[in-house]
Design an enzyme around this catalytic site. Structure first.
Site, short mmCIF file in Angstrom:
data_model
loop_
_atom_site.label_atom_id
_atom_site.label_comp_id
_atom_site.label_asym_id
_atom_site.label_seq_id
_atom_site.Cartn_x
_atom_site.Cartn_y
_atom_site.Cartn_z
N LYS A 1 -21.04 7.26 -20.60
CA LYS A 1 -19.58 7.35 -20.64
C LYS A 1 -19.09 7.31 -22.09
O LYS A 1 -18.20 8.07 -22.48
CB LYS A 1 -18.96 6.22 -19.80
CG LYS A 1 -19.17 6.47 -18.30
CD LYS A 1 -18.85 5.28 -17.42
CE LYS A 1 -19.29 5.63 -15.98
NZ LYS A 1 -19.15 4.50 -15.04
N GLN B 1 -17.20 -1.45 -15.08
CA GLN B 1 -18.45 -0.90 -14.51
C GLN B 1 -18.86 -1.72 -13.28
O GLN B 1 -18.96 -2.94 -13.33
CB GLN B 1 -19.56 -0.94 -15.59
CG GLN B 1 -20.87 -0.32 -15.15
CD GLN B 1 -20.76 1.19 -14.88
OE1 GLN B 1 -20.11 1.92 -15.62
NE2 GLN B 1 -21.38 1.65 -13.81
N ASP C 1 -10.57 4.97 -13.01
CA ASP C 1 -11.54 5.13 -11.91
C ASP C 1 -10.82 5.43 -10.60
O ASP C 1 -11.47 5.72 -9.58
CB ASP C 1 -12.36 3.84 -11.77
CG ASP C 1 -13.84 4.07 -12.04
OD1 ASP C 1 -14.22 5.26 -12.17
OD2 ASP C 1 -14.60 3.10 -12.13
#
Ligand code: NDP
Length: 286
Positions: free
Chosen positions: A52, A96, A119
């Site tokens: 990422k 995460q 997200d």
């Protein structure tokens, strides 16, 4: 069999995003910022975070990585999220997953400002996806949608596979993939059937699919007997058999069929991080 090349499409979108970031940076006088949070030292999560951060560098997004010790409390994580919510140089926050088991991921995700939820997992954004009436509205409102499902839609669009009026069958109903991808297909005017582990006669249902999306997590479960001639098959599954990656679709069994299909690896996988970048650019624009 025609391969839907996720790597190629992903690269193309990243180039487009890079140009967009250049333009927006000039206009706004600062670069977009993505904060990543990793709790603990899980090796797979470290690899994902690394990819990422690399993607950020590729398109001109500044990344701010925060590594929290494995023993961090929920309060400490939420305090960090609150600080990042207030930070004007940060447009997106990515926590995460999975978190260490004793922590509640839902409570941590709910602490992220919906405007920075790149997200797309915050209840506000997940809820908006069910309320929105069309794909056009999703685009116009710059709605932040879960990355893998958004990647599926972009794969179809970049492959010129029409969604409108098609019979779409989604196997899987998770909050991460199955549900949001079904909502996105509906917003694109497909007729959507959602299947899951209690579905009876799955084969009969999937055989009706013009577009079949498999998000099950069962290696090679879907073979040629589940697929209609001429269908587009999107294989979201990531499974490991004898140390090798494979999808939910038995690639060997379907290789002589007249279908469009995403391979594993190299299909949906590369799109997920690209859509994270897409969402970061949207959050920056907002
Ligand atoms: P979940 O385990 O949360 O969901 C799996 C779904 O499959 C459930 O809805 C389950 O039904 C359904 N299912 C399980 N067995 C069957 C069966 N025999 N017949 C029909 N349906 C079944 O997984 P996720 O949605 O998180 O992920 C799915 C797959 O996608 C995994 O392999 C994961 O690794 C992969 N993935 C890939 C990503 C990428 O970037 N390419 C990103 C995210 C996930 P029920 O609800 O009834 O239990």
């Amino acid at each position: 069999m025609r391969i839907i090349n996720g790597k190629e499409i992903s690269e193309k979108i990243r180039q487009e995003l890079k140009l967009q970031v250049e333009e927006l940076t000039k206009k706004k006088g600062r670069v977009p910022g993505l904060a990543t949070i990793l709790v603990g030292e899980d090796p797979a999560s470290k690899v994902y975070i690394g990819s990422k951060i690399k993607a950020c560098a590729q398109i001109g997004v500044k990344s701010f990585h925060n590594n929290m010790p494995a023993g961090s409390t929920q309060e400490e994580i939420i305090n960090l999220i609150n600080k990042l919510n207030e930070d004007k140089n940060i447009d997106g926050i990515l926590l995460q997953l999975p978190l260490p088991e004793r922590l509640n991921p839902d409570k941590c995700i709910a602490a992220i400002s919906p405007a920075k939820d790149v997200d797309g997992l915050h209840p506000y954004n997940a809820g908006m996806l069910t309320l929105v009436k069309s794909w056009q509205a999703i685009v116009e409102q710059k709605l932040l949608v879960s990355c893998t499902p958004m990647g599926v839609i972009y794969l179809l669009k970049y492959s010129n596979i029409d969604i409108k009026g098609k019979n779409a069958v989604v196997i899987g109903r998770s909050n991460l993939v199955g549900k949001p991808v079904s909502m996105l297909m509906l917003a694109n005017n497909a007729t959507v059937t959602m299947a899951h582990s209690a579905t009876k006669d799955l084969q009969n249902i999937t055989k009706q699919a013009d577009i079949l999306i498999c998000a099950i997590g069962k290696a090679n479960m879907i073979n040629k007997d589940f697929i209609k001639d001429g269908a587009a098959v999107i294989d979201v599954g990531i499974n490991r058999v004898d140390g090798k990656l494979c999808g939910d679709v038995d690639f060997e069994s379907v290789k002589n069929m007249n279908i469009d299909i995403t391979p594993v690896p190299g299909g949906v996988g590369p799109m997920t991080i690209t859509m994270l970048m897409h969402n970061t650019v949207l959050a920056f624009q907002k």
